[in-house]
Design an enzyme around this catalytic site. Structure first.
Site, PDB file in Angstrom:
ATOM      1  N   CYS A   1       0.811  -1.223   0.000  1.00 29.70           N
ATOM      2  CA  CYS A   1       0.000   0.000   0.000  1.00 29.70           C
ATOM      3  C   CYS A   1       0.845   1.275   0.000  1.00 29.70           C
ATOM      4  O   CYS A   1       0.330   2.363  -0.240  1.00 29.70           O
ATOM      5  CB  CYS A   1      -0.951   0.000   1.192  1.00 29.70           C
ATOM      6  SG  CYS A   1      -1.974  -1.465   1.237  1.00 29.70           S
TER       7      CYS A   1
ATOM      8  N   HIS B   1      -3.352   6.959   3.088  1.00 30.73           N
ATOM      9  CA  HIS B   1      -3.808   5.704   2.487  1.00 30.73           C
ATOM     10  C   HIS B   1      -5.178   5.361   3.073  1.00 30.73           C
ATOM     11  O   HIS B   1      -5.379   5.420   4.289  1.00 30.73           O
ATOM     12  CB  HIS B   1      -2.782   4.615   2.790  1.00 30.73           C
ATOM     13  CG  HIS B   1      -3.260   3.240   2.454  1.00 30.73           C
ATOM     14  ND1 HIS B   1      -3.855   2.953   1.245  1.00 30.73           N
ATOM     15  CD2 HIS B   1      -3.247   2.078   3.169  1.00 30.73           C
ATOM     16  CE1 HIS B   1      -4.186   1.672   1.218  1.00 30.73           C
ATOM     17  NE2 HIS B   1      -3.836   1.125   2.369  1.00 30.73           N
TER      18      HIS B   1
ATOM     19  N   ASN C   1     -10.354  -0.198   0.669  1.00 27.59           N
ATOM     20  CA  ASN C   1      -8.892  -0.116   0.602  1.00 27.59           C
ATOM     21  C   ASN C   1      -8.450  -0.632  -0.778  1.00 27.59           C
ATOM     22  O   ASN C   1      -8.641  -1.807  -1.091  1.00 27.59           O
ATOM     23  CB  ASN C   1      -8.299  -0.974   1.733  1.00 27.59           C
ATOM     24  CG  ASN C   1      -6.779  -0.959   1.751  1.00 27.59           C
ATOM     25  OD1 ASN C   1      -6.139  -0.576   0.783  1.00 27.59           O
ATOM     26  ND2 ASN C   1      -6.210  -1.406   2.848  1.00 27.59           N
TER      27      ASN C   1
END
Ligand code: COA
Length: 324
Positions: free
Chosen positions: A115, A250, A280
């Protein structure tokens, strides 16, 4: 080293058409809309078609970024794709994207830093543009088809993730002290079992793998490392939290983002969130959030923007941008 800066000249994103809501997920595993929203802040995520691969999602985001930058494919002289869900092990999704876009035969490669990958890719591209004699314009894409590595029977992970792509066009400019100013990036690979996809044992064959996660360990580590990265970035650029106009984290979990903001001492009205509708999307999440923030005039000329990410590895990063 050349003088000058690297600016974000254009942004683009792509979310697949199909939406999977919490209510639909509750028909697949033992969960509820209320549990998912309360624990994560997510209401829905987008899921790519079976025939859409990472490079297809990346293609759509890249086209949108080129249009936003008012540039043509021939202007691009460097291509980096950040992904943990490439079309295949090789060729890279960047090589496939180069052909799909009809780019010149420019250097094209993938980065896998989970990520945090988009911030790693920005760092590499920024240095090549700043220091390389032959690079002027880079296309950097975060693209993920996480639905292909999610175990749809595991309620502790399948509620979190979605598919998407986001892209930046970066450009070298002789102007000083604007654009991407600095990054703090790091990794600690000592606990891979906390978040991984693959086999922790040596194997002789490649089999289908699903991601596995110790949710609470990831939760705690993400806040710790992201806070440290932001604080280091502020300190070495002689800034304080009051200088941050906009934090774009994020988009993993709203509770993680709220705890991070609280630990830095930043009010939530300076933190951009869109995970409610995307879930996500790993390395696609920051460029997508950034594109949405830019298009909704969430930040303005002269603002200090901080991007911050954390992911499997563990990896983390924080990047400072002064909006021109
Ligand atoms: N629906 C309903 N119940 C669920 C559930 C779901 N989707 N998933 C887990 N549960 C249950 C657990 O089985 C557990 O039940 P038990 O108490 O009977 O054992 C209970 O809910 C609490 O589980 P726990 O794992 O402690 O929940 P949590 O508050 O830590 O939330 C996460 C779980 C995954 C949402 C949270 O840990 C998280 O977001 N972690 C970070 C994940 C992340 O961001 N990963 C990517 C990083 S880039």
């Amino acid at each position: 080293m050349k003088q000058g800066s690297v600016i974000v000249r254009g942004v683009g994103s792509y979310l697949p058409r199909k939406i999977l809501t919490n209510h639909e997920l509750a028909l697949m595993v033992d969960t509820s809309d209320e549990w998912i929203r309360t624990r994560t802040g997510i209401s829905q995520r987008h899921i790519a078609d079976t025939h859409e691969a990472c490079s297809d999602l990346a293609y759509m985001a890249a086209k949108n970024a080129l249009a936003d930058a008012h540039l043509q494919t021939e202007d691009v002289d460097l291509l980096i794709v950040s992904t943990i869900t490439p079309d295949m092990i090789f060729p890279s999704s960047a090589a496939l994207l180069q052909a799909k876009l009809g780019l010149r035969n420019v250097m094209s490669f993938d980065i896998n830093a989970t990520c945090s990958g988009f911030l790693y890719a920005l760092e590499v591209a920024t240095h090549l543009l700043q220091n390389g004699k032959s690079y002027k314009c880079a296309l950097v894409v975060g693209s993920e088809k996480l639905s292909s590595i999610v175990d749809w029977k595991d309620r502790s992970t399948c509620i979190l993730f979605g598919d998407a792509a986001g892209a930046f066009i970066l450009e070298y400019t002789p102007a000083e002290h604007v654009g991407i100013l600095d990054s703090v990036l790091g990794a600690d690979g000592s606990s891979p079992e906390k978040l991984y996809c693959g086999s922790l044992q040596p194997t002789t064959t490649i089999t289908k793998h699903f991601m596995k996660m110790s949710g609470q360990e990831v939760f705690k580590n993400s806040i710790y490392w992201m806070r440290k990265a932001v604080e280091e970035l502020l300190e070495r650029n002689h800034l304080t939290k009051t200088d941050i106009a906009c934090l774009i984290p994020h988009q993993a979990n709203l509770r993680i983002i709220q705890s991070l903001a609280q630990s830095i001492g930043l009010p939530m009205d300076r933190v951009f969130c869109n995970l409610e509708v995307t879930g996500n999307t790993s390395s696609a999440s920051i460029p997508i959030a950034f594109a949405q923030a830019k298009n909704s005039h969430y930040f303005h000329s002269g603002d200090n923007i901080i991007l911050v990410a954390f992911g499997g590895g563990f990896t983390w990063g924080a990047t400072l941008i002064k909006w021109p």
